[in-house]
Design an enzyme around this catalytic site. Structure first.
Site, PDB file in Angstrom:
ATOM      1  N   GLU A  27      -7.102   2.510   5.367  1.00  0.00           N
ATOM      2  CA  GLU A  27      -6.694   2.426   4.387  1.00  0.00           C
ATOM      3  C   GLU A  27      -7.106   4.006   3.755  1.00  0.00           C
ATOM      4  O   GLU A  27      -6.514   4.235   2.812  1.00  0.00           O
ATOM      5  CB  GLU A  27      -7.161   0.865   3.814  1.00  0.00           C
TER       6      GLU A  27
ATOM      7  N   SER B 288     -11.735  -1.600   1.438  1.00  0.00           N
ATOM      8  CA  SER B 288     -11.152  -2.376   3.031  1.00  0.00           C
ATOM      9  C   SER B 288     -11.176  -0.803   3.546  1.00  0.00           C
ATOM     10  O   SER B 288      -9.993   0.268   3.397  1.00  0.00           O
ATOM     11  CB  SER B 288      -9.840  -3.468   3.165  1.00  0.00           C
TER      12      SER B 288
ATOM     13  N   ARG C 193       0.462  -1.006  -0.115  1.00  0.00           N
ATOM     14  CA  ARG C 193      -0.081   0.091   0.007  1.00  0.00           C
ATOM     15  C   ARG C 193       1.155   1.238  -0.157  1.00  0.00           C
ATOM     16  O   ARG C 193       0.575   2.283   0.518  1.00  0.00           O
ATOM     17  CB  ARG C 193      -0.468   0.134   1.102  1.00  0.00           C
TER      18      ARG C 193
END
Length: 302
Positions: free
Chosen positions: A293, A223, A173
């Protein structure tokens, strides 16, 4: 301001006080002062340089699949790189060039039709390839770093150049894009020749897994938390007894605890408070820090 934006992108591509809830998968967010949808890399460059010159804050977004926009909206200019900048072409044998507004699902289907394998993992990720490069998006054991040859980017000074996969510094990420404030213009994706039937079968398998395990019928930003090292965020949240936990219109999904959903008229403040409570309870019970996130943009107090 309005006049110059229209001169750059065309009056039909500039909106004032545009509700951002119409442009995020969470269906949350107040109005943007100005909302612009450019068609070309040159328009994007000119918009950025104009904002810099006039000292006007600007935000570059894709299809809003990973965003939480403030209820108070966004001051300045939102530049949406999505439907007007989404060309996908086969550049050479096995290499796809996609403009940053192209949806991952469209690229996956294009690759399938070209009998190119390796991009199946991304077919169900609800985002554009620009955002996927920036955050090294991944699913089902695949990540963008596995297939990227490189990306064409725009820096804050208006320079356009190519970065190789190595120069993008891709990890979980993460990429250099966010650190440097670059804007992805194009992604170059290198794939292997494969069987169309096998590719389709793999994509259908991933699709079935998503439909059965994820709350795709509810607005969300995907998510909510990054995967903590050695753990799964969804399982920690479930084990903390937070399945179905709600704040206002925001709820921890009962289908998959890794997702926060908008169960009806949720506000950004609802989502923020829910995230803080989930973080607090998981930290108390398991000593694990959950890191969101989701990217917050707009007028926030902190």
């Amino acid at each position: 301001m309005w006049k110059e934006l229209c001169q750059i992108a065309g009056e039909e591509n500039v909106s004032v006080q545009e509700p951002m809830k119409s442009h995020t998968t969470f269906r949350i967010g107040g109005p943007a002062d100005y909302f612009v949808t450019p068609h070309t890399a040159d328009e994007i460059k000119r918009l950025i340089l104009m904002c810099k010159r006039e000292n006007i804050p600007y935000y570059v977004v894709g299809n809003g699949s990973n965003l939480l926009v403030s209820d108070r909206g966004i001051r300045g200019v939102v530049i949406q790189i999505f439907k007007n900048f989404n060309e996908i072409v086969l550049e050479e044998s096995g290499v796809i060039r996609a403009q940053s507004g192209a949806l991952l699902s469209k690229i996956a289907n294009f690759a399938k039709e070209q009998h190119l394998a390796g991009f199946e993992f991304a077919g169900g990720i609800p985002g554009t390839v620009g955002g996927a490069v920036m955050m090294n998006a991944g699913a089902y054991g695949g990540e963008m770093k596995d297939v990227l040859k490189g990306a064409t980017v725009l820096d804050r000074e208006g320079n356009i150049f190519f970065l190789s996969k190595e120069e993008l510094d891709l990890s979980y990420r993460h990429s250099i894009i966010g650190e440097k404030g670059y804007i992805v213009l194009e992604a170059w994706i290198a794939l292997e020749r494969g069987s169309k039937e096998a590719i389709e079968e793999k994509m259908e398998d991933f699709k079935l897994r998503r439909v059965t395990k994820q709350p795709l019928d509810c607005p969300s930003a995907g998510s909510t938390f990054k995967r903590p090292q050695g753990y799964f965020a969804g399982k920690l949240i479930m084990d903390a007894g937070l399945r179905g936990f709600s704040v206002g219109g925001a709820q921890v999904s009962e289908k998959h605890c890794g997702f926060v959903i908008n169960k009806g008229n949720a506000t950004s403040a609802d989502v923020e408070e829910l995230i803080r409570e989930v973080q607090r309870i998981v930290k108390e019970k398991f000593g694990v820090e959950l890191e969101p996130e989701i990217k917050k943009i707009g007028e926030y107090d902190n």
